[in-house]
Write a protein that holds these residues in place. Structure first.
Motif, PDB file in Angstrom:
ATOM      1  N   ASN A  21     -30.346 -19.762  29.586  1.00 42.01           N
ATOM      2  CA  ASN A  21     -31.022 -20.454  31.261  1.00 42.01           C
ATOM      3  C   ASN A  21     -30.834 -21.584  31.405  1.00 42.01           C
ATOM      4  O   ASN A  21     -31.376 -21.834  32.329  1.00 42.01           O
ATOM      5  CB  ASN A  21     -31.988 -19.795  31.608  1.00 42.01           C
ATOM      6  CG  ASN A  21     -31.648 -17.922  31.421  1.00 42.01           C
ATOM      7  OD1 ASN A  21     -30.718 -17.543  31.548  1.00 42.01           O
ATOM      8  ND2 ASN A  21     -32.490 -17.648  31.910  1.00 42.01           N
ATOM      9  N   LEU A  22     -29.727 -22.281  31.030  1.00 44.07           N
ATOM     10  CA  LEU A  22     -29.658 -24.643  31.222  1.00 44.07           C
ATOM     11  C   LEU A  22     -28.943 -24.346  32.426  1.00 44.07           C
ATOM     12  O   LEU A  22     -28.305 -24.334  32.545  1.00 44.07           O
ATOM     13  CB  LEU A  22     -29.006 -24.779  30.158  1.00 44.07           C
ATOM     14  CG  LEU A  22     -30.457 -24.362  28.722  1.00 44.07           C
ATOM     15  CD1 LEU A  22     -29.187 -25.406  28.436  1.00 44.07           C
ATOM     16  CD2 LEU A  22     -31.693 -25.139  28.139  1.00 44.07           C
ATOM     17  N   ILE A  23     -30.157 -25.325  33.757  1.00 46.01           N
ATOM     18  CA  ILE A  23     -29.320 -26.345  34.775  1.00 46.01           C
ATOM     19  C   ILE A  23     -29.236 -27.390  34.590  1.00 46.01           C
ATOM     20  O   ILE A  23     -30.587 -27.838  33.630  1.00 46.01           O
ATOM     21  CB  ILE A  23     -30.123 -25.339  35.863  1.00 46.01           C
ATOM     22  CG1 ILE A  23     -30.238 -23.745  35.822  1.00 46.01           C
ATOM     23  CG2 ILE A  23     -29.780 -25.914  36.780  1.00 46.01           C
ATOM     24  CD1 ILE A  23     -31.664 -23.292  36.875  1.00 46.01           C
ATOM     25  N   GLN A  24     -28.084 -27.953  34.447  1.00 41.00           N
ATOM     26  CA  GLN A  24     -28.370 -29.271  34.154  1.00 41.00           C
ATOM     27  C   GLN A  24     -28.439 -30.170  35.624  1.00 41.00           C
ATOM     28  O   GLN A  24     -27.725 -29.871  36.579  1.00 41.00           O
ATOM     29  CB  GLN A  24     -26.852 -29.880  33.440  1.00 41.00           C
ATOM     30  CG  GLN A  24     -27.068 -31.631  33.316  1.00 41.00           C
ATOM     31  CD  GLN A  24     -25.777 -31.881  32.433  1.00 41.00           C
ATOM     32  OE1 GLN A  24     -25.540 -30.946  32.184  1.00 41.00           O
ATOM     33  NE2 GLN A  24     -26.453 -32.764  32.168  1.00 41.00           N
ATOM     34  N   HIS A  25     -29.210 -31.154  35.959  1.00 39.68           N
ATOM     35  CA  HIS A  25     -29.930 -31.359  37.248  1.00 39.68           C
ATOM     36  C   HIS A  25     -29.377 -32.465  37.560  1.00 39.68           C
ATOM     37  O   HIS A  25     -28.116 -32.810  38.866  1.00 39.68           O
ATOM     38  CB  HIS A  25     -30.719 -31.368  37.613  1.00 39.68           C
ATOM     39  CG  HIS A  25     -32.165 -30.425  37.723  1.00 39.68           C
ATOM     40  ND1 HIS A  25     -32.129 -29.258  39.106  1.00 39.68           N
ATOM     41  CD2 HIS A  25     -32.601 -29.405  37.354  1.00 39.68           C
ATOM     42  CE1 HIS A  25     -32.890 -28.214  38.953  1.00 39.68           C
ATOM     43  NE2 HIS A  25     -33.048 -27.770  37.282  1.00 39.68           N
ATOM     44  N   ASP A  26     -29.151 -32.867  36.730  1.00 40.85           N
ATOM     45  CA  ASP A  26     -28.475 -34.808  36.738  1.00 40.85           C
ATOM     46  C   ASP A  26     -27.890 -35.181  35.484  1.00 40.85           C
ATOM     47  O   ASP A  26     -27.977 -34.353  34.014  1.00 40.85           O
ATOM     48  CB  ASP A  26     -29.082 -35.560  37.304  1.00 40.85           C
ATOM     49  CG  ASP A  26     -30.113 -35.922  36.827  1.00 40.85           C
ATOM     50  OD1 ASP A  26     -30.635 -36.297  35.374  1.00 40.85           O
ATOM     51  OD2 ASP A  26     -31.133 -36.209  37.977  1.00 40.85           O
ATOM     52  N   GLU A  27     -27.403 -36.534  35.170  1.00 42.65           N
ATOM     53  CA  GLU A  27     -27.607 -36.324  33.719  1.00 42.65           C
ATOM     54  C   GLU A  27     -28.745 -37.049  32.986  1.00 42.65           C
ATOM     55  O   GLU A  27     -28.552 -36.694  31.678  1.00 42.65           O
ATOM     56  CB  GLU A  27     -27.117 -37.973  33.990  1.00 42.65           C
ATOM     57  CG  GLU A  27     -26.451 -38.893  32.588  1.00 42.65           C
ATOM     58  CD  GLU A  27     -25.824 -40.251  32.528  1.00 42.65           C
ATOM     59  OE1 GLU A  27     -25.726 -41.172  31.955  1.00 42.65           O
ATOM     60  OE2 GLU A  27     -25.545 -40.966  33.825  1.00 42.65           O
ATOM     61  N   TYR A  28     -30.043 -37.236  33.549  1.00 47.95           N
ATOM     62  CA  TYR A  28     -30.645 -36.368  32.736  1.00 47.95           C
ATOM     63  C   TYR A  28     -32.109 -35.401  32.577  1.00 47.95           C
ATOM     64  O   TYR A  28     -32.551 -35.831  31.783  1.00 47.95           O
ATOM     65  CB  TYR A  28     -32.211 -38.255  32.875  1.00 47.95           C
ATOM     66  CG  TYR A  28     -30.790 -39.259  33.169  1.00 47.95           C
ATOM     67  CD1 TYR A  28     -30.757 -39.481  31.703  1.00 47.95           C
ATOM     68  CD2 TYR A  28     -30.450 -39.986  33.842  1.00 47.95           C
ATOM     69  CE1 TYR A  28     -29.911 -41.249  32.042  1.00 47.95           C
ATOM     70  CE2 TYR A  28     -30.072 -41.206  34.094  1.00 47.95           C
ATOM     71  CZ  TYR A  28     -29.706 -41.871  32.544  1.00 47.95           C
ATOM     72  OH  TYR A  28     -28.713 -43.264  32.608  1.00 47.95           O
TER      73      TYR A  28
END
Length: 98
Positions: free
Chosen positions: A15-22
């Motif tokens: 359940n990965l959520i990429q909020h921004d580049e980091y």
């Protein structure tokens, strides 16, 4: 090149959520994997803290906690204190956070 299907699988299972580049957040780590990770993290933190004299450890932990508590007011920690990442782990890498 990474296998595109495997990457999709990892995103789904964890359940990965990429909020921004980091910043990448996982809300679905399997309990068996998390238990092992949590145990290893505790051992790592104990080892790191044992390297610091008690008086200094207390001061460094207080400074790092203040830095991390900036999250409560909507500010990112600036990580200028050596133990800020350690305090972050203790506050946010636990069962309550998952």
């Amino acid at each position: 090149m990474p296998d595109e299907e495997f990457v999709k699988y990892i995103y789904k299972v964890f359940n990965l959520i990429q909020h921004d580049e980091y910043k990448l957040q996982s809300t679905g780590i399997d309990e068996r994997i998390f238990d092992d990770f949590e145990s290893r993290l505790v051992e790592y933190l104990k080892e790191e803290f044992s390297k610091i004299p008690d008086k200094q450890l207390f001061i460094k932990l207080e400074d790092a906690l203040e830095d991390i508590n900036n999250l409560k007011i909507g500010q990112d920690p600036d990580y200028r204190f050596s133990l800020t990442p350690h305090v972050y782990f203790m506050k946010y890498s636990n069962r309550q956070g998952t």
